[in-house]
Structure formats: structure tokens, C-alpha cells
Design a protein around this motif. Structure first.
Motif, short mmCIF file in Angstrom:
data_model
loop_
_atom_site.label_atom_id
_atom_site.label_comp_id
_atom_site.label_asym_id
_atom_site.label_seq_id
_atom_site.Cartn_x
_atom_site.Cartn_y
_atom_site.Cartn_z
N ARG A 1 -10.76 59.58 89.11
CA ARG A 1 -11.69 59.39 88.02
C ARG A 1 -12.18 60.72 87.49
NH1 ARG A 1 -16.15 57.43 88.32
NH2 ARG A 1 -16.13 56.17 86.44
N ASN A 2 -12.44 60.73 86.19
CA ASN A 2 -13.01 61.90 85.54
C ASN A 2 -14.53 61.76 85.56
OD1 ASN A 2 -13.83 63.98 83.96
ND2 ASN A 2 -12.92 63.20 82.07
N PHE A 3 -15.20 62.46 86.46
CA PHE A 3 -16.63 62.29 86.61
C PHE A 3 -17.41 62.99 85.50
CE2 PHE A 3 -14.95 61.57 90.88
CZ PHE A 3 -15.49 60.32 91.13
N GLN A 4 -16.72 63.67 84.59
CA GLN A 4 -17.40 64.28 83.46
C GLN A 4 -17.68 63.24 82.37
OE1 GLN A 4 -18.50 67.44 83.61
NE2 GLN A 4 -17.66 67.36 85.69
N ALA A 5 -16.95 62.13 82.43
CA ALA A 5 -17.14 61.09 81.43
C ALA A 5 -18.50 60.44 81.63
CB ALA A 5 -16.03 60.06 81.53
N ARG A 6 -19.04 59.88 80.57
CA ARG A 6 -20.36 59.30 80.68
C ARG A 6 -20.39 57.85 80.19
NH1 ARG A 6 -20.76 62.16 84.08
NH2 ARG A 6 -22.15 63.91 84.44
N SER A 7 -20.94 57.59 79.04
CA SER A 7 -21.16 56.22 78.60
C SER A 7 -20.40 55.93 77.32
CB SER A 7 -22.66 55.98 78.37
OG SER A 7 -23.15 56.85 77.38
N ALA A 8 -20.32 54.62 76.99
CA ALA A 8 -19.61 54.20 75.78
C ALA A 8 -20.18 52.87 75.32
CB ALA A 8 -18.12 54.09 76.04
N ASP B 1 -10.10 50.03 79.92
CA ASP B 1 -10.17 51.47 79.67
C ASP B 1 -11.57 52.00 80.03
OD1 ASP B 1 -9.12 53.90 78.84
OD2 ASP B 1 -9.88 53.65 76.80
N VAL B 2 -12.16 51.48 81.10
CA VAL B 2 -13.51 51.91 81.48
C VAL B 2 -13.50 52.74 82.77
CG1 VAL B 2 -14.63 49.96 80.35
CG2 VAL B 2 -13.95 49.77 82.76
N GLY B 3 -12.32 53.07 83.26
CA GLY B 3 -12.21 53.76 84.54
C GLY B 3 -12.89 55.11 84.59
N ASN B 4 -13.06 55.77 83.44
CA ASN B 4 -13.68 57.09 83.42
C ASN B 4 -15.12 57.06 82.93
OD1 ASN B 4 -11.49 58.48 84.41
ND2 ASN B 4 -10.55 58.68 82.38
N LEU B 5 -15.71 55.86 82.87
CA LEU B 5 -17.08 55.74 82.41
C LEU B 5 -18.03 55.54 83.60
CD1 LEU B 5 -16.57 53.29 79.40
CD2 LEU B 5 -16.75 55.79 79.32
N VAL B 6 -19.26 55.97 83.43
CA VAL B 6 -20.28 55.70 84.44
C VAL B 6 -21.24 54.61 83.95
CG1 VAL B 6 -20.15 58.01 85.42
CG2 VAL B 6 -21.79 57.54 83.57
N ARG B 7 -21.18 54.30 82.66
CA ARG B 7 -22.05 53.29 82.08
C ARG B 7 -21.48 52.85 80.74
NH1 ARG B 7 -27.03 52.66 84.33
NH2 ARG B 7 -28.47 51.24 83.28
N PHE B 8 -21.59 51.57 80.42
CA PHE B 8 -21.17 51.11 79.09
C PHE B 8 -21.95 49.85 78.73
CE2 PHE B 8 -18.37 48.73 81.94
CZ PHE B 8 -18.34 47.46 81.37
N LYS B 9 -21.97 49.54 77.44
CA LYS B 9 -22.62 48.32 76.97
C LYS B 9 -21.80 47.73 75.84
CE LYS B 9 -25.72 50.91 73.85
NZ LYS B 9 -27.12 51.17 73.50
N GLY B 10 -22.02 46.43 75.59
CA GLY B 10 -21.28 45.77 74.52
C GLY B 10 -21.38 44.26 74.63
#
Length: 215
Positions: A2-9, A16-25
């Protein structure tokens, strides 16, 4: 890894959420399931999917939160999910949700669908543009390029998809005739003939005339 530099979306595809730490929708709540952990604990998870059903994700329900979620199975919910690291691994858990009901749900789904179609339309048009640049006859290529680049005659999503599926494997003359016919669908039939007759190569208009006459 995982890319721990990724954040939210916002509204990411669930595959395609494997590199996220948070998301909403907005997502469809498919089911609530109970999983047995390696320590013999029962863990509840919510199974959610994309609007188009192309991706699915498990969201853990931590503690005693969201005990009323089951009654919304089969409904679209607005949610926020976050990642939690555990035993050298990670999982997503449901942080917050709200039911999207009635007209608001339909409006949200329609808006998402429109966004998806617009993105796909642009991708399809790029494929058609690439196909057009491969045309050998310069007069045919010039006409097709002008049609694809004219915003007033741009293909709709459905027509762009139809063109991609049926026309990219045809020869240059067939491709030209089909493209002119589609982008001129709201014009009189004579308009198609005038466009095809305006180019130096007469092969496309001869093919078009043969098609009209059924030869």
C-alpha cells in the motif's frame, strides 16, 4: 504494497480504494454478514457495492455501532469509511452513514451515472480520434477529424460506444460513412450526401449511395 502517502477521496470505485486511508460517497448496501475471527469472535461486516455494481467492499461494523443498519439492506446510503491497521494488516470500517431516500436517492444515483457516462464518453471519443488519425486518405481523415472535434456535432455517450463497438474494425470508407451518418443524425439525409461529396475521395459517397439503394 500500500501507498501510505495516499489519503482520502470522494466517490472512488470500490476496486480502487487500496491506497486510501479514508473515503466517502454513495453506495448500495448489499448485505450484513457475520464473520468468525481466528480468535473465535463474531465480527459483523457490511457489504457495499458501486452504483453500477462493478466493485464490492467489506466494511467492518465495530463495537455496537450501526445496529439498525440491517433494515436498510437494498438501499443506497451515503457513507464514510476509514482504514484501521491490525496485526500487520488492515481493514476498512464504517465510520458514518446516512440513508438516502426517495427523490434525493434518485438524484444522487442519476448524477453519479451521468458522471460515469461522461468519463466513458471521453475515453471512447479518444479511441475514435486515434482510429481517425490512422486513416490513410488525407481528405477522408480531414473530414472525420473536423466532425470529431466539432463540439456542436459531438457524439453522445451511446453513439460513441456504438461507434467503438462496431466501427473501429471497418475499413476507412466504411468508418467515414458511419461516422458522418451518426454525427449528422438530426440533419436531413441530403446533409450527409453533401458532406461526403465535399471530400476529394469519392469512395465514401459511392459506398453510402450503394447502401441507400441496397446494392
Amino acid at each position: 504494497m500500500r501507498n501510505f502517502q495516499a489519503r482520502s477521496a470522494t466517490q472512488p470505485d470500490l476496486d480502487d480504494v487500496g491506497n486510501l486511508v479514508r473515503f466517502k460517497g454513495c453506495y448500495l448496501l448489499n448485505s450484513i454478514q457475520q464473520h468468525q475471527t481466528s480468535q473465535n469472535y463474531t465480527q459483523k461486516v457490511a457489504i457495499v457495492s458501486d452504483v453500477e455494481g462493478t466493485g464490492e467492499l467489506e466494511l467492518r461494523l465495530l463495537g455496537d455501532h450501526f445496529t439498525d443498519l440491517e433494515k436498510y439492506i437494498g438501499e443506497y446510503i451515503s457513507l464514510e469509511a476509514a482504514i484501521k491497521h491490525h496485526n500487520r494488516g488492515y481493514f476498512f470500517y464504517l465510520a458514518w452513514y446516512d440513508l438516502i431516500a426517495g427523490d434525493a436517492a434518485k438524484q444522487a444515483i442519476d448524477q453519479l451515472q451521468h458522471t460515469i457516462e461522461k468519463e466513458e464518453q471521453h475515453a471512447l471519443q479518444r479511441v475514435l480520434l486515434k482510429r481517425t488519425t490512422e486513416i490513410k486518405d488525407n481528405s477522408i481523415k480531414s473530414l472525420c477529424l473536423s466532425l470529431l472535434e466539432d463540439a456542436c456535432m459531438s457524439l453522445t455517450y451511446r453513439k460513441a460506444k456504438e461507434a467503438l463497438l462496431s466501427d473501429v474494425t471497418t475499413n476507412d470508407n466504411q468508418f467515414c460513412v458511419e461516422l458522418v451518418s451518426m454525427v449528422s443524425r438530426r440533419k436531413e439525409i441530403s446533409f450527409v450526401g453533401e458532406l461526403l461529396n465535399s471530400i476529394e475521395s469519392k469512395a465514401p459517397i459511392k459506398l453510402w449511395e450503394q447502401t441507400l439503394l441496397g446494392d
